[in-house]
Design a protein around this motif. Structure first.
Motif, PDB file in Angstrom:
ATOM      1  N   LYS A  77       0.626  -1.083  -0.152  1.00 62.48           N
ATOM      2  CA  LYS A  77       0.224  -0.062   0.134  1.00 62.48           C
ATOM      3  C   LYS A  77       0.694   0.686   0.357  1.00 62.48           C
ATOM      4  CE  LYS A  77      -3.136   2.258   2.806  1.00 62.48           C
ATOM      5  NZ  LYS A  77      -3.839   2.790   4.235  1.00 62.48           N
ATOM      6  N   PHE A  78       1.802   1.074   0.594  1.00 62.92           N
ATOM      7  CA  PHE A  78       2.874   2.533   0.637  1.00 62.92           C
ATOM      8  C   PHE A  78       3.772   2.383  -0.624  1.00 62.92           C
ATOM      9  CE2 PHE A  78       7.165   3.938   1.876  1.00 62.92           C
ATOM     10  CZ  PHE A  78       6.579   5.291   2.615  1.00 62.92           C
ATOM     11  N   LEU A  79       3.809   2.075  -1.381  1.00 61.39           N
ATOM     12  CA  LEU A  79       4.555   1.994  -2.615  1.00 61.39           C
ATOM     13  C   LEU A  79       3.671   2.016  -4.057  1.00 61.39           C
ATOM     14  CD1 LEU A  79       6.503  -1.388  -2.214  1.00 61.39           C
ATOM     15  CD2 LEU A  79       7.498   1.099  -2.500  1.00 61.39           C
ATOM     16  N   ASN A  84       1.366   6.312  -7.083  1.00 61.41           N
ATOM     17  CA  ASN A  84       1.017   7.793  -7.772  1.00 61.41           C
ATOM     18  C   ASN A  84       1.573   8.864  -7.547  1.00 61.41           C
ATOM     19  OD1 ASN A  84      -1.220   5.671  -7.756  1.00 61.41           O
ATOM     20  ND2 ASN A  84      -2.194   6.019  -5.788  1.00 61.41           N
ATOM     21  N   TYR A  85       1.985   8.995  -6.718  1.00 61.80           N
ATOM     22  CA  TYR A  85       3.073  10.282  -6.731  1.00 61.80           C
ATOM     23  C   TYR A  85       3.741  10.662  -7.995  1.00 61.80           C
ATOM     24  CZ  TYR A  85       5.744  13.691  -4.603  1.00 61.80           C
ATOM     25  OH  TYR A  85       7.038  15.320  -4.707  1.00 61.80           O
ATOM     26  N   GLN A  86       4.501   9.126  -8.510  1.00 70.93           N
ATOM     27  CA  GLN A  86       5.407   9.595  -9.875  1.00 70.93           C
ATOM     28  C   GLN A  86       4.492  10.312 -10.686  1.00 70.93           C
ATOM     29  OE1 GLN A  86       6.546   5.671 -10.681  1.00 70.93           O
ATOM     30  NE2 GLN A  86       8.343   6.598 -12.221  1.00 70.93           N
ATOM     31  N   LYS A  87       3.945   8.789 -10.938  1.00 69.61           N
ATOM     32  CA  LYS A  87       3.092   9.223 -11.793  1.00 69.61           C
ATOM     33  C   LYS A  87       2.326  10.979 -12.446  1.00 69.61           C
ATOM     34  CE  LYS A  87       0.883   4.380 -12.682  1.00 69.61           C
ATOM     35  NZ  LYS A  87       0.238   3.782 -12.330  1.00 69.61           N
ATOM     36  N   GLU A 105      -0.442  12.271   2.740  1.00 64.15           N
ATOM     37  CA  GLU A 105      -0.766  11.050   2.382  1.00 64.15           C
ATOM     38  C   GLU A 105       0.589  10.090   2.541  1.00 64.15           C
ATOM     39  OE1 GLU A 105      -2.790   7.334   1.104  1.00 64.15           O
ATOM     40  OE2 GLU A 105      -3.181   8.801  -0.132  1.00 64.15           O
ATOM     41  N   MET A 106       1.524  10.863   1.990  1.00 63.50           N
ATOM     42  CA  MET A 106       2.935   9.696   2.094  1.00 63.50           C
ATOM     43  C   MET A 106       3.577  10.359   3.233  1.00 63.50           C
ATOM     44  SD  MET A 106       4.417  10.675  -1.858  1.00 63.50           S
ATOM     45  CE  MET A 106       6.110  11.181  -0.905  1.00 63.50           C
ATOM     46  N   GLN A 107       3.427  11.404   3.594  1.00 61.75           N
ATOM     47  CA  GLN A 107       4.647  12.030   4.573  1.00 61.75           C
ATOM     48  C   GLN A 107       3.717  11.096   6.463  1.00 61.75           C
ATOM     49  OE1 GLN A 107       4.118  16.188   5.729  1.00 61.75           O
ATOM     50  NE2 GLN A 107       5.374  15.424   7.047  1.00 61.75           N
ATOM     51  N   SER A 108       2.326  11.121   6.593  1.00 58.14           N
ATOM     52  CA  SER A 108       1.319  10.430   7.212  1.00 58.14           C
ATOM     53  C   SER A 108       1.649   8.454   7.082  1.00 58.14           C
ATOM     54  CB  SER A 108      -0.093  10.443   7.443  1.00 58.14           C
ATOM     55  OG  SER A 108      -0.517  10.377   6.296  1.00 58.14           O
ATOM     56  N   GLU A 109       1.753   8.170   5.986  1.00 66.96           N
ATOM     57  CA  GLU A 109       2.100   6.567   5.908  1.00 66.96           C
ATOM     58  C   GLU A 109       3.591   6.223   6.139  1.00 66.96           C
ATOM     59  OE1 GLU A 109       0.628   4.272   5.247  1.00 66.96           O
ATOM     60  OE2 GLU A 109      -1.047   5.342   5.241  1.00 66.96           O
ATOM     61  N   THR A 110       4.569   6.885   5.725  1.00 66.50           N
ATOM     62  CA  THR A 110       5.799   7.251   6.836  1.00 66.50           C
ATOM     63  C   THR A 110       6.142   7.226   8.125  1.00 66.50           C
ATOM     64  OG1 THR A 110       7.241   8.251   4.393  1.00 66.50           O
ATOM     65  CG2 THR A 110       7.819   8.256   6.359  1.00 66.50           C
ATOM     66  N   GLU A 111       5.284   8.121   8.326  1.00 67.95           N
ATOM     67  CA  GLU A 111       5.585   7.737  10.046  1.00 67.95           C
ATOM     68  C   GLU A 111       4.678   6.810  10.674  1.00 67.95           C
ATOM     69  OE1 GLU A 111       3.565  11.590  11.285  1.00 67.95           O
ATOM     70  OE2 GLU A 111       5.293  12.788  10.780  1.00 67.95           O
ATOM     71  N   ASN A 112       3.888   6.225   9.711  1.00 69.88           N
ATOM     72  CA  ASN A 112       2.943   4.479  10.425  1.00 69.88           C
ATOM     73  C   ASN A 112       3.799   3.251   9.897  1.00 69.88           C
ATOM     74  OD1 ASN A 112       0.467   6.415  11.340  1.00 69.88           O
ATOM     75  ND2 ASN A 112      -0.380   5.852   9.039  1.00 69.88           N
ATOM     76  N   LEU A 130      11.563  -1.606   2.702  1.00 67.57           N
ATOM     77  CA  LEU A 130      10.912  -0.900   3.253  1.00 67.57           C
ATOM     78  C   LEU A 130      11.741   0.345   3.849  1.00 67.57           C
ATOM     79  CD1 LEU A 130       8.277   0.379   3.969  1.00 67.57           C
ATOM     80  CD2 LEU A 130       9.414  -0.908   6.141  1.00 67.57           C
ATOM     81  N   ASN A 131      13.042   0.157   4.021  1.00 67.14           N
ATOM     82  CA  ASN A 131      13.950   1.380   4.237  1.00 67.14           C
ATOM     83  C   ASN A 131      14.358   2.213   3.427  1.00 67.14           C
ATOM     84  OD1 ASN A 131      15.671   3.229   5.772  1.00 67.14           O
ATOM     85  ND2 ASN A 131      17.853   1.286   4.981  1.00 67.14           N
ATOM     86  N   LYS A 132      14.475   1.420   1.667  1.00 64.29           N
ATOM     87  CA  LYS A 132      14.460   2.623   0.761  1.00 64.29           C
ATOM     88  C   LYS A 132      13.616   3.231   0.072  1.00 64.29           C
ATOM     89  CE  LYS A 132      18.254  -0.561  -1.172  1.00 64.29           C
ATOM     90  NZ  LYS A 132      18.887  -1.303  -2.459  1.00 64.29           N
TER      91      LYS A 132
END
Length: 150
Positions: A77-79, A84-87, A105-112, A130-132
């Protein structure tokens, strides 16, 4: 010799405080000595602990409790969010206002995802992926907020 009442009361007060200081000092030393004696006598006694029961029921490996399929779904889901951001970055018709919800959303998912990253063992391949992805997401959020895409 002249006697002044002020001096008499001052001398009397000095004598009283000296007596009080001496008596309190002695009391403190007595209390300290009693405490030291009591603590040294309690060290001589050995405490016996009750036997440990049901130790076989305790699991010491918290990593094995992680549900692998759930972790994989979260990473996927994070990927997907990153994809979507890249597109949207590639599409020239999308403006920055439309991209902002995706960045938050990317920022909140990163924290999660950080707790999941910390819970994975070092030899797990998913930890590297996941780290990358987390590094990429963090850098992209910083670049967007800094204004690199204006």
């Amino acid at each position: 010799m002249k006697i002044i009442p002020h001096e008499i009361s001052g001398i009397a007060n000095d004598q009283k405080t000296n007596n009080v200081a001496k008596t309190t000092g002695n009391k403190f030393e007595d209390i300290l000595q009693q405490t030291i004696n009591n603590s040294s006598s309690s060290k001589d006694q050995t405490m016996t602990l009750p036997p440990i029961q049901n130790i076989s029921n305790i699991r010491f490996d918290p990593i094995s409790n992680i549900d692998k399929t759930q972790s994989i779904e979260r990473v996927e889901k994070f990927l997907d969010v990153l994809e979507n951001y890249q597109k949207k970055l590639e599409d020239p018709s999308v403006n920055l206002k439309e991209m902002y919800p995706l960045v938050t959303e990317m920022q909140s998912e990163t924290e999660n995802m950080l707790p999941l990253l910390n819970s994975l063992p070092d030899e797990d391949g998913m930890k590297d992926i996941l780290n990358k992805a987390l590094v990429t997401s963090t850098v992209e959020v910083i670049k967007f907020n800094k204004g690199d895409y204006i």
